[in-house]
Motif scaffolding. Structure first.
Motif, PDB file in Angstrom:
ATOM      1  N   VAL A   1       0.841  -1.205   0.000  1.00  0.00           N
ATOM      2  CA  VAL A   1       0.000   0.000   0.000  1.00  0.00           C
ATOM      3  C   VAL A   1       0.873   1.251   0.000  1.00  0.00           C
ATOM      4  N   LEU A   2       1.874   1.289   0.870  1.00  0.00           N
ATOM      5  CA  LEU A   2       2.733   2.478   0.921  1.00  0.00           C
ATOM      6  C   LEU A   2       3.562   2.633  -0.355  1.00  0.00           C
ATOM      7  N   GLY A   3       3.992   1.503  -0.915  1.00  0.00           N
ATOM      8  CA  GLY A   3       4.798   1.579  -2.136  1.00  0.00           C
ATOM      9  C   GLY A   3       3.993   1.992  -3.348  1.00  0.00           C
ATOM     10  N   LEU A   4       2.746   1.552  -3.426  1.00  0.00           N
ATOM     11  CA  LEU A   4       1.921   1.884  -4.583  1.00  0.00           C
ATOM     12  C   LEU A   4       1.062   3.123  -4.375  1.00  0.00           C
ATOM     13  N   LEU A   5       0.705   3.415  -3.142  1.00  0.00           N
ATOM     14  CA  LEU A   5      -0.163   4.554  -2.869  1.00  0.00           C
ATOM     15  C   LEU A   5       0.600   5.873  -2.837  1.00  0.00           C
ATOM     16  N   ALA A   6       1.851   5.832  -2.439  1.00  0.00           N
ATOM     17  CA  ALA A   6       2.617   7.072  -2.276  1.00  0.00           C
ATOM     18  C   ALA A   6       2.773   7.821  -3.599  1.00  0.00           C
ATOM     19  N   TYR A   7       3.046   7.118  -4.663  1.00  0.00           N
ATOM     20  CA  TYR A   7       3.308   7.793  -5.936  1.00  0.00           C
ATOM     21  C   TYR A   7       2.075   8.487  -6.508  1.00  0.00           C
ATOM     22  N   PRO A   8       0.913   7.851  -6.558  1.00  0.00           N
ATOM     23  CA  PRO A   8      -0.258   8.590  -7.043  1.00  0.00           C
ATOM     24  C   PRO A   8      -0.640   9.773  -6.148  1.00  0.00           C
ATOM     25  N   VAL A   9      -0.471   9.622  -4.835  1.00  0.00           N
ATOM     26  CA  VAL A   9      -0.784  10.739  -3.933  1.00  0.00           C
ATOM     27  C   VAL A   9       0.146  11.913  -4.204  1.00  0.00           C
ATOM     28  N   LEU A  10       1.435  11.650  -4.315  1.00  0.00           N
ATOM     29  CA  LEU A  10       2.394  12.725  -4.580  1.00  0.00           C
ATOM     30  C   LEU A  10       2.202  13.320  -5.966  1.00  0.00           C
ATOM     31  N   LEU A  11       1.927  12.473  -6.936  1.00  0.00           N
ATOM     32  CA  LEU A  11       1.686  12.964  -8.295  1.00  0.00           C
ATOM     33  C   LEU A  11       0.431  13.834  -8.337  1.00  0.00           C
ATOM     34  N   GLY A  12      -0.633  13.379  -7.708  1.00  0.00           N
ATOM     35  CA  GLY A  12      -1.870  14.165  -7.667  1.00  0.00           C
ATOM     36  C   GLY A  12      -1.694  15.477  -6.926  1.00  0.00           C
ATOM     37  N   THR A  13      -0.961  15.440  -5.824  1.00  0.00           N
ATOM     38  CA  THR A  13      -0.703  16.662  -5.063  1.00  0.00           C
ATOM     39  C   THR A  13       0.097  17.658  -5.901  1.00  0.00           C
ATOM     40  N   GLY A  14       1.093  17.167  -6.604  1.00  0.00           N
ATOM     41  CA  GLY A  14       1.885  18.035  -7.474  1.00  0.00           C
ATOM     42  C   GLY A  14       1.062  18.624  -8.602  1.00  0.00           C
ATOM     43  N   TRP A  15       0.183  17.816  -9.173  1.00  0.00           N
ATOM     44  CA  TRP A  15      -0.665  18.296 -10.268  1.00  0.00           C
ATOM     45  C   TRP A  15      -1.621  19.387  -9.774  1.00  0.00           C
ATOM     46  N   VAL A  16      -2.257  19.143  -8.610  1.00  0.00           N
ATOM     47  CA  VAL A  16      -3.175  20.140  -8.046  1.00  0.00           C
ATOM     48  C   VAL A  16      -2.424  21.411  -7.693  1.00  0.00           C
ATOM     49  N   TYR A  17      -1.225  21.276  -7.113  1.00  0.00           N
ATOM     50  CA  TYR A  17      -0.448  22.460  -6.755  1.00  0.00           C
ATOM     51  C   TYR A  17      -0.113  23.285  -7.994  1.00  0.00           C
ATOM     52  N   THR A  18       0.318  22.622  -9.041  1.00  0.00           N
ATOM     53  CA  THR A  18       0.678  23.341 -10.266  1.00  0.00           C
ATOM     54  C   THR A  18      -0.521  24.094 -10.827  1.00  0.00           C
ATOM     55  N   ARG A  19      -1.664  23.434 -10.890  1.00  0.00           N
ATOM     56  CA  ARG A  19      -2.872  24.082 -11.422  1.00  0.00           C
ATOM     57  C   ARG A  19      -3.277  25.283 -10.569  1.00  0.00           C
TER      58      ARG A  19
END
Length: 126
Positions: free
Chosen positions: A93-111
């Motif tokens: 869960v931590l290995g697979l969940l961390a990347y989408p969470v960080l990617l989504g957070t980065g995408w929202v921040y950029t927008r």
């Protein structure tokens, strides 16, 4: 008019142009930002404050999401013993969940950061 009076010619037409208030405001706000007057500095501080607030909120959201997984697994220890494809569920869960969470957070921040900058530009150019 009588027939004996000389004909008067009307004065030449003059074009009267009123100053446009919006144009004067554009120049003034741009100059205030460029010359870093008190008003310009306040506007830039507002933009920096908005960007910082956005970064802190999204950073806290990512930390809460990522730290909630170990907390849930600590509360429900039976999930910690589950294995999927020979890998413990917490690691999976931590290995697979961390990347989408960080990617989504980065995408929202950029927008949102681009929207903040666009709002600032609209305020200066308005």
């Amino acid at each position: 008019m009588s027939a004996t009076s000389p004909r008067r010619t009307p004065p030449p037409r003059e074009r009267v142009v009123l100053a446009q208030r919006t144009g004067a405001r554009i120049v003034r706000t741009r100059v205030e930002v460029q010359e870093q007057t008190e008003v310009g500095e306040a506007m830039i501080r507002g933009l920096v404050r908005a960007q910082l607030g956005l970064a802190v909120r999204l950073g806290l959201l990512a930390v809460i999401l990522l730290c909630s997984v170990p907390a849930v697994l600590a509360v429900f220890p039976t999930f910690a013993d589950v294995t999927v494809f020979g890998i413990a569920l917490p690691w999976l869960v931590l290995g697979l969940l961390a990347y989408p969470v960080l990617l989504g957070t980065g995408w929202v921040y950029t927008r949102q950061a681009e929207r903040n900058e666009q709002d600032f530009t609209d305020l200066v150019d308005d």
